[in-house]
Design an enzyme around this catalytic site. Structure first.
Site, PDB file in Angstrom:
ATOM      1  N   ASN A  84      -2.077  -6.824   1.310  1.00 43.82           N
ATOM      2  CA  ASN A  84      -2.568  -5.824   2.258  1.00 43.82           C
ATOM      3  C   ASN A  84      -3.889  -5.305   1.695  1.00 43.82           C
ATOM      4  O   ASN A  84      -3.894  -4.500   0.772  1.00 43.82           O
ATOM      5  CB  ASN A  84      -1.534  -4.691   2.391  1.00 43.82           C
ATOM      6  N   LYS A 115      -5.945  -3.397   3.016  1.00 42.86           N
ATOM      7  CA  LYS A 115      -6.262  -2.029   3.493  1.00 42.86           C
ATOM      8  C   LYS A 115      -7.727  -1.974   3.938  1.00 42.86           C
ATOM      9  O   LYS A 115      -8.262  -2.971   4.419  1.00 42.86           O
ATOM     10  CB  LYS A 115      -5.945  -0.991   2.417  1.00 42.86           C
ATOM     11  N   HIS A 120       3.135   0.917   8.257  1.00 38.90           N
ATOM     12  CA  HIS A 120       2.807   1.205   6.860  1.00 38.90           C
ATOM     13  C   HIS A 120       2.779   2.714   6.640  1.00 38.90           C
ATOM     14  O   HIS A 120       2.382   3.471   7.534  1.00 38.90           O
ATOM     15  CB  HIS A 120       1.446   0.578   6.522  1.00 38.90           C
ATOM     16  N   GLU A 170       0.802   4.549   5.126  1.00 37.00           N
ATOM     17  CA  GLU A 170      -0.518   5.176   5.354  1.00 37.00           C
ATOM     18  C   GLU A 170      -0.782   5.355   6.843  1.00 37.00           C
ATOM     19  O   GLU A 170      -1.415   6.334   7.245  1.00 37.00           O
ATOM     20  CB  GLU A 170      -1.619   4.323   4.679  1.00 37.00           C
ATOM     21  N   GLU A 194       8.937  -0.048   0.953  1.00 34.11           N
ATOM     22  CA  GLU A 194       7.835   0.463   0.134  1.00 34.11           C
ATOM     23  C   GLU A 194       8.060   1.948  -0.141  1.00 34.11           C
ATOM     24  O   GLU A 194       7.726   2.805   0.701  1.00 34.11           O
ATOM     25  CB  GLU A 194       6.506   0.302   0.882  1.00 34.11           C
ATOM     26  N   GLY A 206       0.193   2.584  -4.561  1.00 34.35           N
ATOM     27  CA  GLY A 206      -1.126   2.932  -5.078  1.00 34.35           C
ATOM     28  C   GLY A 206      -1.099   3.957  -6.197  1.00 34.35           C
ATOM     29  O   GLY A 206      -2.131   4.479  -6.602  1.00 34.35           O
ATOM     30  N   SER A 242       2.851  -0.777  -6.054  1.00 36.70           N
ATOM     31  CA  SER A 242       2.313  -1.054  -7.393  1.00 36.70           C
ATOM     32  C   SER A 242       2.905  -2.314  -8.020  1.00 36.70           C
ATOM     33  O   SER A 242       3.144  -2.374  -9.224  1.00 36.70           O
ATOM     34  CB  SER A 242       2.506   0.155  -8.311  1.00 36.70           C
ATOM     35  N   GLY A 259      -0.672  -4.301  -2.383  1.00 37.67           N
ATOM     36  CA  GLY A 259      -1.915  -3.626  -2.025  1.00 37.67           C
ATOM     37  C   GLY A 259      -3.004  -3.928  -3.039  1.00 37.67           C
ATOM     38  O   GLY A 259      -3.672  -4.964  -2.991  1.00 37.67           O
ATOM     39  N   GLY A 260      -3.185  -3.024  -4.008  1.00 43.25           N
ATOM     40  CA  GLY A 260      -4.291  -3.123  -4.963  1.00 43.25           C
ATOM     41  C   GLY A 260      -4.433  -4.490  -5.612  1.00 43.25           C
ATOM     42  O   GLY A 260      -5.551  -5.025  -5.720  1.00 43.25           O
TER      43      GLY A 260
HETATM   44  C1  PEP Z   1       0.813  -1.303   0.053  1.00 43.14           C
HETATM   45  O1  PEP Z   1      -0.137  -0.651   0.465  1.00 43.14           O
HETATM   46  O2  PEP Z   1       1.531  -1.887   0.871  1.00 43.14           O
HETATM   47  C2  PEP Z   1       1.041  -1.355  -1.382  1.00 43.14           C
HETATM   48  C3  PEP Z   1       2.178  -1.805  -1.818  1.00 43.14           C
HETATM   49  O3  PEP Z   1       0.019  -0.907  -2.202  1.00 43.14           O
HETATM   50  P1  PEP Z   1      -0.038  -1.006  -3.810  1.00 43.14           P
HETATM   51  O4  PEP Z   1       0.418  -2.385  -4.184  1.00 43.14           O
HETATM   52  O5  PEP Z   1      -1.466  -0.764  -4.141  1.00 43.14           O
HETATM   53  O6  PEP Z   1       0.888   0.044  -4.329  1.00 43.14           O
END
Ligand code: PEP
Length: 252
Positions: free
Chosen positions: A11, A13, A97, A99, A169, A175, A215, A236-237
């Protein structure tokens, strides 16, 4: 060994300019070896067409949007419809999601509408659920996640439900660098699978891919993915760096 589809979905983002995004997709396409993991790139809308062209000959790479609107079309300035995504050959769409829920007012009800219209346009929804830290501390995380799933998904026919991917999640892990422990992830994934079994029966529950997100990185992916009910990750990251993302896909 489960026969469920294993998925690692990135993702991105709201990251990467157009040229940065196409460079990332090219690097991933060049380095990712063919295997039995479905690898999905969830890009911003502006990258979808170009990234789709870059990945199209790789057997394991697929494309996801990060959202879509719940209406078929019309006067919704700035929005993107499922038909538009379908017309680009997008295969998956991330919905609900945390966010989107936090910053854009998405609710289980709007997620439910989006899931239905996405399916009607041959998009496979990756539906995100998960609790805030305060909910976990109050011991209500299973109740909340059960409610999110019931509200967003349980009006689907068994046939349609069979197309859904769920991403658990925990909001406190997204994040933040905090990760659910493998035991915490397994406990929730097991709960989700039991919840699905109670509604749709064991066969559908056992066939549903349930991803962990929060994460997830090369250092912890293997311990999370080795849990019996964790079928991969939403990343994500760590999806923004080709080597990290590929290391995660190689963590099975
Ligand atoms: C996400 O946004 O779906 C996510 C899991 O982000 P991160 O891996 O950065 O925690």
């Amino acid at each position: 060994m489960s026969t469920r589809k294993k998925i690692v979905a990135g993702n991105w983002k709201m990251n990467k300019t157009f040229s940065e995004g196409t460079a990332l997709a090219e690097e991933i396409t060049g380095k990712l070896e063919a295997g039995d993991v479905t690898v999905i790139l969830g890009t911003p809308y502006i990258h979808l067409q170009a990234v789709g062209a870059i990945i199209k000959d790789h057997p394991n790479l697929f494309l996801a949007a990060q959202n879509c609107h719940q209406a078929a079309g019309g006067a919704y300035t700035g929005e993107i419809s499922p038909a538009m995504l379908q017309s680009l050959g997008v295969q998956y769409v991330i919905l609900g999601h945390s966010e989107r829920r936090k910053y854009f007012g998405e609710t289980d009800a709007s997620v439910s509408e989006k899931v239905s219209i996405a399916l009607a346009h041959d998009l496979l929804p990756i539906v995100c659920v998960g609790e805030e830290l305060s909910v976990r501390e109050a011991g209500k995380h299973e109740a909340l996640v059960g409610e999110q799933i019931e509200n967003a998904l349980f009006d689907l026919s068994p046939e349609d439900f069979g197309k859904i991917v769920i991403a658990y999640e925990p909001v406190w892990a997204i994040g933040t660098g905090l990760t659910a422990s493998p035991d915490q992830a397994q406990e929730m994934h097991g709960f989700i699978r039991n919840t699905l079994a109670a509604k749709y029966g064991d066969e559908i529950a056992q066939a549903t891919t349930i991803l962990y997100g929060g994460s997830c990185k090369p250092a912890n992916a293997q311990s999370l993915f080795s849990q019996p009910d964790v079928d991969g990750g939403l990343i994500g990251g760590a999806s923004l760096k080709a080597d990290d993302f590929i290391a995660i896909t190689n963590s099975y």
